[in-house]
Design a protein around this motif. Structure first.
Motif, PDB file in Angstrom:
ATOM      1  N   THR A 126       0.824  -1.215   0.000  1.00  0.00           N
ATOM      2  CA  THR A 126       0.000   0.000   0.000  1.00  0.00           C
ATOM      3  C   THR A 126       0.855   1.260   0.000  1.00  0.00           C
ATOM      4  N   GLN A 156     -10.503   0.449  -9.951  1.00  0.00           N
ATOM      5  CA  GLN A 156      -9.851  -0.844  -9.791  1.00  0.00           C
ATOM      6  C   GLN A 156      -9.252  -1.255 -11.127  1.00  0.00           C
ATOM      7  N   ARG A 176      -0.299   4.993   0.566  1.00  0.00           N
ATOM      8  CA  ARG A 176      -1.534   5.703   0.927  1.00  0.00           C
ATOM      9  C   ARG A 176      -1.716   7.041   0.219  1.00  0.00           C
ATOM     10  N   ARG A 233      -1.051   7.900  -6.381  1.00  0.00           N
ATOM     11  CA  ARG A 233      -2.099   7.726  -7.376  1.00  0.00           C
ATOM     12  C   ARG A 233      -1.426   7.403  -8.707  1.00  0.00           C
ATOM     13  N   HIS A 279     -15.753  -0.104  -5.850  1.00  0.00           N
ATOM     14  CA  HIS A 279     -16.874   0.053  -4.914  1.00  0.00           C
ATOM     15  C   HIS A 279     -16.386  -0.172  -3.488  1.00  0.00           C
ATOM     16  N   ARG A 280     -15.386   0.555  -3.115  1.00  0.00           N
ATOM     17  CA  ARG A 280     -14.856   0.526  -1.746  1.00  0.00           C
ATOM     18  C   ARG A 280     -14.021   1.781  -1.547  1.00  0.00           C
ATOM     19  N   GLN A 281     -13.822   2.128  -0.297  1.00  0.00           N
ATOM     20  CA  GLN A 281     -13.012   3.296   0.021  1.00  0.00           C
ATOM     21  C   GLN A 281     -11.533   2.928  -0.079  1.00  0.00           C
ATOM     22  N   ASN A 282     -10.782   3.693  -0.851  1.00  0.00           N
ATOM     23  CA  ASN A 282      -9.346   3.431  -1.011  1.00  0.00           C
ATOM     24  C   ASN A 282      -8.542   4.682  -0.674  1.00  0.00           C
ATOM     25  N   GLN A 283      -7.463   4.449   0.026  1.00  0.00           N
ATOM     26  CA  GLN A 283      -6.499   5.524   0.254  1.00  0.00           C
ATOM     27  C   GLN A 283      -5.286   5.251  -0.620  1.00  0.00           C
ATOM     28  N   GLY A 325      -7.186   4.653  -6.077  1.00  0.00           N
ATOM     29  CA  GLY A 325      -8.155   5.703  -5.798  1.00  0.00           C
ATOM     30  C   GLY A 325      -9.564   5.179  -5.921  1.00  0.00           C
ATOM     31  N   ASN A 326     -10.371   5.782  -6.770  1.00  0.00           N
ATOM     32  CA  ASN A 326     -11.752   5.340  -6.955  1.00  0.00           C
ATOM     33  C   ASN A 326     -11.906   4.369  -8.124  1.00  0.00           C
ATOM     34  N   TRP A 376      -5.992  -1.443  -6.501  1.00  0.00           N
ATOM     35  CA  TRP A 376      -6.972  -0.459  -6.056  1.00  0.00           C
ATOM     36  C   TRP A 376      -6.304   0.912  -6.162  1.00  0.00           C
TER      37      TRP A 376
END
Length: 364
Positions: free
Chosen positions: A58, A112, A60, A63, A136-140, A109-110, A107
């Motif tokens: 990850t 996939q 965080r 992008r 369809h999930r919150q991603n940092q 940002g918004n 994943w």
């Protein structure tokens, strides 16, 4: 129904001109190294986790823009402290992992991203495609998820990254990176394994001090020995450095191509401790020549150790008067040249015989 239609509308597929067989010699370890490398080079803290046959890497605050899928595109090209600077890393990692049957998701940002191989009408060949759908999930930031890993896979992955291994208690820090006595011959750059070497110690070199070759699995031998030598000098353990130079270990072999007066003086002190008052020479022939001149306290010293001892200020001062000492024969010959015009024939002949006999005499 409407949500599914909206997802299809927002979905995209990016075809990359990369065939399935690209970098055929790469496997799991090389691919994961590229993903870890990107995470380390990002502005985010390095985060990873193994769980249920999955690896999560990850970043965080990162992008990935679609433009980074273009070969040669990178946000790191001008950063000296970044390990990867060729712009291909994570794309090739996705290709290799997919080719080897691992399930990969990014994943981002918004969004996939999911890689797959698909026939391209444009290229009329099977190429790597990145399928983009809404997340369809919150991603940092960015998270790479690699699934289908075995215990052996996890062990292999951990072996190539020091951040994934237990800390070592004997690490020696320098401005060039870390010396790793517990990892003899292992070379890491920016905590990532590069290759095995013929060096006595292991090293984790900062990326700005050692340029990797394009395959990121090899380095210039000259550059490596220069930086290992510099790292040891930077420790300040000069007496220990002198001992390593005397022992001839390859880690400090190139000290003769760049040293300091403090290192040379440390070598001189070590030489004097073992051979008080001795003259250092590089070969047996030199030793025999000096012994013949009466300088019996002479020692053969080879390689970089000789260059350090012989070029130290203290040694030069020590031998400045020694090399001027004449052998008994040379002193008699000089006297004869200066005074033979005052000698009659018989004394002159007798003196010449004395000079011949002096050939075997030695200075005390």
């Amino acid at each position: 129904m409407l949500a599914a239609i909206a997802d299809r509308i927002r979905s995209k597929s990016y075809e990359l001109p990369l065939s399935r067989d690209y970098v055929r010699h790469w496997g799991l370890k090389e691919a994961i190294r590229e993903l870890v490398q990107n995470a380390l080079d990002s502005e985010s803290p390095f985060e990873y986790a193994f769980a249920d046959g999955q690896l999560f890497i990850t970043s965080r605050f990162a992008r990935l823009e679609a433009s980074t899928l273009v070969l040669g595109s990178t946000s790191k090209a001008d950063r000296a402290d970044a390990i990867g600077s060729f712009g291909e890393g994570y794309k090739i990692a996705l290709l290799v992992l997919t080719r080897n049957g691992y399930d990969v998701k990014v994943w981002n940002g918004n969004k996939q991203w999911v890689p797959e191989f698909r026939h391209s009408d444009q290229f009329d060949a099977e190429v790597l495609c990145i399928n983009e759908t809404p997340a369809h999930r919150q991603n940092q930031g960015v998270e790479f998820v690699v699934s289908g890993l075995t215990e052996e896979d996890e062990t292999e992955i951990r072996s190539m990254c020091l951040r994934m291994q237990p800390p070592m208690s004997d690490v020696i820090g320098t401005k060039y990176g870390h010396i790793l006595p517990s990892r003899p011959g292992k070379l890491y750059v920016g905590t990532l394994f590069v290759c095995d070497t013929d060096l006595t110690y292991g090293y984790d070199i900062l990326p700005e001090h050692l340029q990797l070759e394009r395959d990121r699995q090899t380095v210039s031998g000259w550059d490596l020995k220069q930086v290992s030598k510099n790292a040891w000098i930077d420790t300040g353990r000069l007496d220990e450095v002198a001992e390593k130079i005397e022992a001839g270990i390859p880690d400090v072999e190139y000290v003769e191509y760049g040293s300091t007066e403090l290192v040379r003086e440390a070598c001189y002190r070590l030489f004097q401790q073992k051979h008080p008052g001795a003259i250092a020479v590089q070969s047996q022939e030199e030793l025999n020549s000096l012994v013949k001149q009466g300088m019996t306290n002479t020692v053969v010293v080879r390689g970089a150790y000789y260059s350090q001892v012989a070029n130290s200020t203290s040694y030069k001062q020590q031998v400045s008067h020694v090399v001027a000492i004449q052998t008994p024969k040379a002193a008699l010959e000089e006297w004869y040249r200066d005074n033979k015009k005052y000698m009659s024939r018989l004394p002159a002949a007798s003196f010449k015989e004395l000079v011949k006999r002096a050939d075997g005499w030695r200075n005390k």
